[in-house]
Scaffold this motif. Structure first.
Motif, short mmCIF file in Angstrom:
data_model
loop_
_atom_site.label_atom_id
_atom_site.label_comp_id
_atom_site.label_asym_id
_atom_site.label_seq_id
_atom_site.Cartn_x
_atom_site.Cartn_y
_atom_site.Cartn_z
N LEU A 129 53.45 5.56 -8.39
CA LEU A 129 52.20 5.51 -9.15
C LEU A 129 51.25 4.45 -8.58
N ARG A 130 51.79 3.31 -8.17
CA ARG A 130 50.96 2.25 -7.58
C ARG A 130 50.35 2.73 -6.27
N LEU A 131 51.15 3.35 -5.41
CA LEU A 131 50.63 3.87 -4.15
C LEU A 131 49.57 4.94 -4.37
N ASN A 132 49.82 5.81 -5.35
CA ASN A 132 48.85 6.85 -5.66
C ASN A 132 47.54 6.25 -6.16
N ARG A 133 47.60 5.26 -7.00
CA ARG A 133 46.38 4.63 -7.51
C ARG A 133 45.67 3.86 -6.40
N ASN A 134 46.40 3.19 -5.53
CA ASN A 134 45.77 2.44 -4.43
C ASN A 134 45.07 3.36 -3.44
N HIS A 135 45.52 4.60 -3.35
CA HIS A 135 44.86 5.58 -2.48
C HIS A 135 43.39 5.71 -2.85
N TRP A 136 43.07 5.62 -4.14
CA TRP A 136 41.69 5.78 -4.59
C TRP A 136 40.81 4.62 -4.17
N ARG A 137 41.39 3.47 -3.89
CA ARG A 137 40.60 2.36 -3.35
C ARG A 137 40.03 2.74 -1.99
N ILE A 138 40.82 3.41 -1.19
CA ILE A 138 40.35 3.86 0.12
C ILE A 138 39.25 4.90 -0.05
N GLU A 139 39.45 5.83 -0.98
CA GLU A 139 38.43 6.84 -1.23
C GLU A 139 37.12 6.21 -1.71
N THR A 140 37.23 5.17 -2.53
CA THR A 140 36.04 4.47 -3.01
C THR A 140 35.32 3.79 -1.86
N MET A 141 36.07 3.20 -0.94
CA MET A 141 35.45 2.55 0.22
C MET A 141 34.68 3.59 1.04
N HIS A 142 35.29 4.76 1.26
CA HIS A 142 34.61 5.80 2.04
C HIS A 142 33.37 6.30 1.30
N ARG A 143 33.45 6.39 -0.02
CA ARG A 143 32.28 6.81 -0.78
C ARG A 143 31.16 5.78 -0.63
N ASP A 144 31.50 4.50 -0.73
CA ASP A 144 30.49 3.45 -0.54
C ASP A 144 29.80 3.59 0.80
N LYS A 145 30.60 3.80 1.83
CA LYS A 145 30.04 3.85 3.18
C LYS A 145 29.26 5.14 3.42
N ASP A 146 29.75 6.26 2.90
CA ASP A 146 29.11 7.54 3.17
C ASP A 146 27.90 7.80 2.26
N VAL A 147 28.08 7.59 0.97
CA VAL A 147 27.02 7.93 0.01
C VAL A 147 26.03 6.78 -0.16
N THR A 148 26.54 5.60 -0.48
CA THR A 148 25.65 4.48 -0.77
C THR A 148 24.97 3.96 0.49
N LEU A 149 25.71 3.84 1.57
CA LEU A 149 25.14 3.27 2.80
C LEU A 149 24.77 4.32 3.84
N GLY A 150 25.01 5.58 3.55
CA GLY A 150 24.54 6.66 4.41
C GLY A 150 25.17 6.74 5.79
N GLU A 151 26.41 6.30 5.94
CA GLU A 151 27.04 6.28 7.26
C GLU A 151 27.09 7.66 7.91
N ASP A 152 27.31 8.69 7.13
CA ASP A 152 27.43 10.04 7.69
C ASP A 152 26.12 10.59 8.24
N ARG A 153 25.00 10.00 7.84
CA ARG A 153 23.70 10.52 8.28
C ARG A 153 23.31 10.03 9.67
N TYR A 154 24.03 9.07 10.21
CA TYR A 154 23.69 8.60 11.55
C TYR A 154 24.14 9.64 12.56
N THR A 155 23.23 10.05 13.42
CA THR A 155 23.53 11.15 14.34
C THR A 155 23.69 10.70 15.79
#
Length: 186
Positions: free
Chosen positions: A79-105
């Motif tokens: 359960l701890r490992l499963n919950r910690n997985h979402w921390r990584i997903e949150t980091m990717h969301r911050d970088k992709d959505v909030t900071l627009g990392e995916d839009r750099y071409t």
């Protein structure tokens, strides 16, 4: 082996997770041949009750299945490992959505590595201001805006042609070109 987590409340909801771990022998022989490194199977059931004014307004239930190469894992650890997985997903969301990392071409030379480094550093700085990068941008943005919401003198972006390439957020949210964009101070 079954285990229930103590219910956790906060943010207007009550969450409870239950896990059941089965040995790999529960899989068919065909499945074990397909995934020879599997040692355990876990079934996690989540129940979330949304509360408003002390009353349950909605209940959600979800069941997920996990496979692991851990031999005899403890339910609490899974359960701890499963919950910690979402921390990584949150980091990717911050970088992709909030900071627009995916839009750099720009994919030439060292550009991808440089963008990764700048976006990661920006996220780290924003996280020091607030747990939420979006909230940190709002806090930071207040210092650059006057009471009417317009950029203060000296913080206006005079390079409009490059703004679309340097924008960290969608212009509709008002955060465009906040951190990495060129600035000219009079």
């Amino acid at each position: 082996m079954e285990w229930r987590e103590t219910p956790q409340s906060g943010h207007g909801r009550i969450d409870q997770r239950r896990i059941e771990i089965l040995p790999v022998e529960a899989l068919s022989e065909h499945m074990r041949k397909q995934w020879p490194t599997i040692r355990s199977i876990a079934c996690i059931s989540r129940t979330r009750e949304h509360i408003r004014a002390g009353q349950i307004t909605r209940t959600q239930a979800e069941t997920v299945y996990l496979i692991t190469s851990l031999t005899r894992p403890k339910p609490k650890d899974i359960l701890r490992l499963n919950r910690n997985h979402w921390r990584i997903e949150t980091m990717h969301r911050d970088k992709d959505v909030t900071l627009g990392e995916d839009r750099y071409t720009n994919r030439s030379d060292n550009a991808p590595r440089n963008i990764f480094t700048l976006v990661s550093a920006t996220r780290t700085l924003l996280k020091r201001i607030s747990k939420s990068p979006t909230k940190a941008i709002e806090i930071t943005n207040k210092g650059y805006r006057n009471d009417a919401g317009q950029p203060r003198k000296g913080y206006q972006n005079r390079h409009r042609s490059t703004q679309k390439h340097l924008s960290l957020n969608r212009p509709a949210t008002g955060y465009s070109d906040l951190i990495l964009g060129p600035r000219t101070i009079d």
